[in-house]
Scaffold this motif. Structure first.
Motif, PDB file in Angstrom:
ATOM      1  N   SER A 229       0.827  -1.197   0.000  1.00 26.95           N
ATOM      2  CA  SER A 229       0.000   0.000   0.000  1.00 26.95           C
ATOM      3  C   SER A 229       0.875   1.266   0.000  1.00 26.95           C
ATOM      4  CB  SER A 229      -0.959  -0.027   1.194  1.00 26.95           C
ATOM      5  OG  SER A 229      -1.885   1.036   1.146  1.00 26.95           O
TER       6      SER A 229
ATOM      7  N   ALA B  43       4.345   0.410  -0.808  1.00 31.10           N
ATOM      8  CA  ALA B  43       4.560   0.084  -2.217  1.00 31.10           C
ATOM      9  C   ALA B  43       4.698   1.350  -3.048  1.00 31.10           C
ATOM     10  CB  ALA B  43       3.405  -0.776  -2.727  1.00 31.10           C
ATOM     11  N   ALA B  44       3.815   2.313  -2.807  1.00 30.79           N
ATOM     12  CA  ALA B  44       3.889   3.581  -3.537  1.00 30.79           C
ATOM     13  C   ALA B  44       5.209   4.289  -3.263  1.00 30.79           C
ATOM     14  CB  ALA B  44       2.713   4.473  -3.137  1.00 30.79           C
TER      15      ALA B  44
ATOM     16  N   LEU C 195       5.507  -4.949  -5.196  1.00 24.97           N
ATOM     17  CA  LEU C 195       4.522  -3.921  -4.884  1.00 24.97           C
ATOM     18  C   LEU C 195       3.178  -4.580  -4.605  1.00 24.97           C
ATOM     19  CD1 LEU C 195       5.405  -1.283  -7.635  1.00 24.97           C
ATOM     20  CD2 LEU C 195       6.391  -1.562  -5.348  1.00 24.97           C
TER      21      LEU C 195
ATOM     22  N   CYS D 173      -0.490  -1.447  -4.475  1.00 18.96           N
ATOM     23  CA  CYS D 173       0.039  -0.095  -4.705  1.00 18.96           C
ATOM     24  C   CYS D 173      -1.017   0.797  -5.348  1.00 18.96           C
ATOM     25  CB  CYS D 173       1.265  -0.178  -5.604  1.00 18.96           C
ATOM     26  SG  CYS D 173       2.081   1.393  -5.911  1.00 18.96           S
TER      27      CYS D 173
END
Length: 232
Positions: free
Chosen positions: A112, A115-116, A136, A139
């Motif tokens: 989330s 990941a971003a 990821l 994301c």
């Protein structure tokens, strides 16, 4: 073997971290130089999220590193910025690990918000070469898209209300409030725009919920493996 440590980011905030290393079966000491997986937690989470993943990497002879982002867990700070300032935290972790005698390559596993943030850092010319691979998980493509999806969910349930315009106005008001309170523009967190600049090998876990639409753009220089789980 687990070592807890504190790193300091550019904003002079203390970040609490844990570094797990596999022990040699012969000596019981830390194994020799090898790969390291860095786990980046999601919004409202902390580094304890990674505990359930650590063992599977340790069994494969890899070390595992987790960090409390600023404003989370035991780290300094009172605000979470959904990737804007969390990038600083990832950068200091990468700098530390790349100088560590027991680390050969670094892979980053983000969920989330994590990941971003991982993708934003991997798109940075100063840091992409320090990341051998990315995972990821869930994301988002931009904070605005997430906010719009959530706003549409609720405004769409009100009869005779133009849901799209109301949702857009609500997100614009949120943007102004965030800039006034936290000092950053949420529209600058554009993960999709960063994607073509990423040169790390990429594995994507995509979770699609009924109220969130995720758009995936795949570029030829990125190796993409997609695991799609749909919750209805």
């Amino acid at each position: 073997m687990r070592q807890d440590l504190i790193l300091t980011n550019r904003s002079r905030m203390s970040l609490h971290c844990s570094h797990y290393t596999p022990a040699s079966r012969k000596t019981g000491n830390a194994a020799c130089k090898g790969h390291t997986v860095v786990y980046l937690h999601g919004n409202s989470g902390c580094r304890l999220e990674g505990d359930e993943l650590a063992d599977q990497y340790l069994r494969k002879g890899m070390s595992f590193f987790s960090v409390d982002f600023g404003g989370c867990g035991n780290s300094d700070g009172g605000l979470v910025t959904l990737g804007f300032r969390e990038r600083e935290d990832v950068e200091v972790v990468l700098d530390y690990l790349c100088q560590h005698d027991a680390v050969s390559h670094v892979c980053v596993y983000g969920r989330s918000m994590g990941a971003a943030t991982a993708l934003l850092v991997a798109a940075d010319d100063r840091y992409y070469h320090k990341i051998a691979g990315l995972v990821l998980d869930s994301c988002y493509v931009s904070v605005r898209e997430v906010a719009l999806a959530m706003a549409r969910k609720y405004t769409g349930q009100i009869p005779l209300i133009p849901a799209e315009s109301v949702a857009g106005n609500a997100v614009d008001a949120l943007r102004e409030a965030v800039e006034a309170t936290a000092g950053f523009d949420l529209d600058t967190i554009d993960v999709l725009a960063a994607a073509p600049l990423c040169q790390a090998r990429l594995y994507i876990y995509i979770y699609i919920y009924t109220y969130i639409c995720i758009y995936i753009h795949v570029y030829t220089h990125i190796y993409v493996y997609m695991y799609i789980c749909i919750y209805m």
